[in-house]
Design an enzyme around this catalytic site. Structure first.
Site, mmCIF file in Angstrom:
data_model
loop_
_atom_site.group_PDB
_atom_site.id
_atom_site.type_symbol
_atom_site.label_atom_id
_atom_site.label_comp_id
_atom_site.label_asym_id
_atom_site.label_seq_id
_atom_site.Cartn_x
_atom_site.Cartn_y
_atom_site.Cartn_z
ATOM 1 N N ARG A 61 -0.253 6.043 -6.494
ATOM 2 C CA ARG A 61 -1.706 7.147 -6.765
ATOM 3 C C ARG A 61 -1.503 8.654 -6.142
ATOM 4 N NH1 ARG A 61 -4.944 5.324 -2.209
ATOM 5 N NH2 ARG A 61 -6.712 6.161 -3.111
ATOM 6 N N ASP A 107 1.119 -1.215 0.175
ATOM 7 C CA ASP A 107 0.192 -0.184 -0.587
ATOM 8 C C ASP A 107 0.785 1.397 0.197
ATOM 9 O OD1 ASP A 107 -2.234 2.009 0.252
ATOM 10 O OD2 ASP A 107 -1.263 2.415 2.281
ATOM 11 N N SER A 157 -6.568 0.484 1.031
ATOM 12 C CA SER A 157 -5.847 1.125 1.138
ATOM 13 C C SER A 157 -5.311 1.444 2.363
ATOM 14 C CB SER A 157 -4.872 2.800 0.702
ATOM 15 O OG SER A 157 -4.562 3.325 1.376
#
Ligand code: URA
Length: 432
Positions: free
Chosen positions: A169, A162, A184
């Site tokens: 991201r 993550d 996440s």
């Protein structure tokens, strides 16, 4: 062996992934066998075409199993944590974690850095001189046992896949989708080992979820995926149509949190902290729901939460004296007023643009490797629904250097009109 091009093509063409393929893709990225550009292409395909519930669950599992899971049950006390989906001026964790610990509940809080236009708890804590946000697992356990609270970053152990994807991201415009946000958040929170998880789902101009319907759906999905992994969960959908409290920016938000811990500070920060704290206590089983609000109120009013915060700062290498001494915290050299051009009513605040502005003046990151300037930010002086006269201060910008452009950008974030405009409700919906 999974072919990443075939995997990306599946999502590009709007088809669902097999859970095993999704897990293999994430595991290969975590081992750095797949480069960032392929994962970026997949993120954008999934951002546009979506992940269904089974894929969201598979992604959560893949992120969770990329690292270890802590277990604090041996410490013999209930544990709980809170996670916010991200907002502007959201410093609640800094007050809430020591407050709940002062009520006898363990708080093993693992937080993130700023994401997109939103601030991150780790960046805020690091503005306290000396504060360390990484602890080895043994040190975490010892500190939790001793003072009941730790506030750390993800580190290499905890849902590390993550950590990699979150950073990607942040810089590829692939943040605002619930099927990315749920895995996440839930993977990190389940891995950190808290028995009860409270979600603060932000809604409004400064949140990733702009509408009530989207925010409620995110809250429901967070609760459902968390419960499917054996933890208790409850959520609050709360207002982010204007910054929370007055301070936006790392050191400024620490100072405002200290004011709340010492019995003052903005009413909205106090009210939301008490709401979430009471929920954490009752969900963890440390107090009946009817008694929990009184317990957290007492811990705040008596100074017990403030004492616990000082212990936390000391335990993690920070200088507690810096919090009380004038000039102890990093301060910006330039403070520029942002004034209203006309008289009227403050009708709306573009909190997203305010968050972006704080990033632009150095308070957040545009690229993964950027340094954050803890000194910069702004103090918001007016709330939605307030009357203002021409020339009244709407905000003060704290800058590293003179910047007329930034003042103009800040002014454009406040819409003053003829009104009327109602003050927004802080707690929009309780999703239990
Ligand atoms: N917070 C997280 O940890 N992850 C997200 O995707 C959004 C907010």
């Amino acid at each position: 062996m999974l072919d990443p091009r075939e995997f990306i093509r599946t999502k590009r063409d709007g088809r669902a992934h097999d859970a095993r393929d999704l897990e293999a893709f994430i595991a290969a990225y975590h081992r750095r066998e797949i480069p960032d550009y392929l994962v970026s292409a997949w993120l954008m395909a999934a951002f546009l075409n979506g992940l269904d519930e089974a894929e969201t669950a598979a992604l959560t599992g893949a992120l969770l199993h990329s690292g270890r899971t802590f277990d604090w049950t041996g410490l013999g006390r209930p544990s709980a944590d809170k996670h916010s989906t991200g907002g502007v001026g959201d410093k609640i964790s800094l007050v809430l974690a020591p407050l709940v610990a002062a009520c006898g509940v363990l708080v093993p809080m693992v937080s993130g850095r700023g994401l997109g236009h939103t601030g991150g708890t780790l960046d805020k804590l690091e503005s306290i001189p000396g504060f360390r946000t990484f602890l080895e697992p043994d040190a975490m356990r010892a500190q939790l046992d001793r003072i009941g609270v730790v506030m750390v970053g993800q580190g290499p152990d905890l849902a590390p896949a993550d950590g990699l994807i979150y950073a990607l991201r942040d810089v590829t415009a692939t943040v605002e989708r619930d099927y990315f946000i749920v895995p996440s958040i839930v993977s990190k929170k389940v891995a950190e080992g808290a028995g009860a998880l409270v979600y603060d789902v932000k809604c409004g101009s400064g949140a990733f979820m702009k509408t009530r319907a989207d925010a409620v759906r995110l809250a429901q999905r967070l609760n459902a995926v968390t419960r499917s992994l054996g933890r208790k969960a409850a959520a609050r959908v709360t207002d982010m149509s204007q910054p929370l409290g007055a301070a936006v920016g790392n050191a400024l938000e620490v100072e405002e949190s200290v004011a709340v811990l010492k019995g003052g500070g903005p009413a909205d920060v106090r009210a939301l902290t008490l709401e979430l704290g009471a929920l954490m206590l009752s969900l963890a089983g440390a107090a009946p729901a009817a008694e929990a609000p009184r317990r957290v109120q007492e811990a705040l009013d008596s100074g017990a939460a403030w004492e616990r915060f000082l212990e936390l700062v000391r335990a993690q290498g920070g200088d507690p004296a810096a919090l009380e001494r004038a000039g102890g915290m990093p301060a910006a050299p330039v403070v520029a007023p942002v004034t209203a051009e006309r008289a009227g009513v403050l009708e709306a605040v573009d909190s997203f643009a305010l968050g972006e502005l704080v990033v632009a003046i150095g308070g957040g990151r545009r690229a993964k490797e950027d340094e954050v300037d803890p000194r910069v930010g702004l103090m918001v002086r007016r709330r939605i629904g307030d009357r203002v006269a021409a020339g009244d201060r709407l905000a003060d910008l704290h800058l590293a250097k003179d910047d007329a452009g930034a003042v103009g950008r800040a002014r454009a974030c406040f819409r003053v009109g003829d009104g009327p405009a109602a003050a927004p409700e802080l707690i929009i919906e309780r999703v239990d």
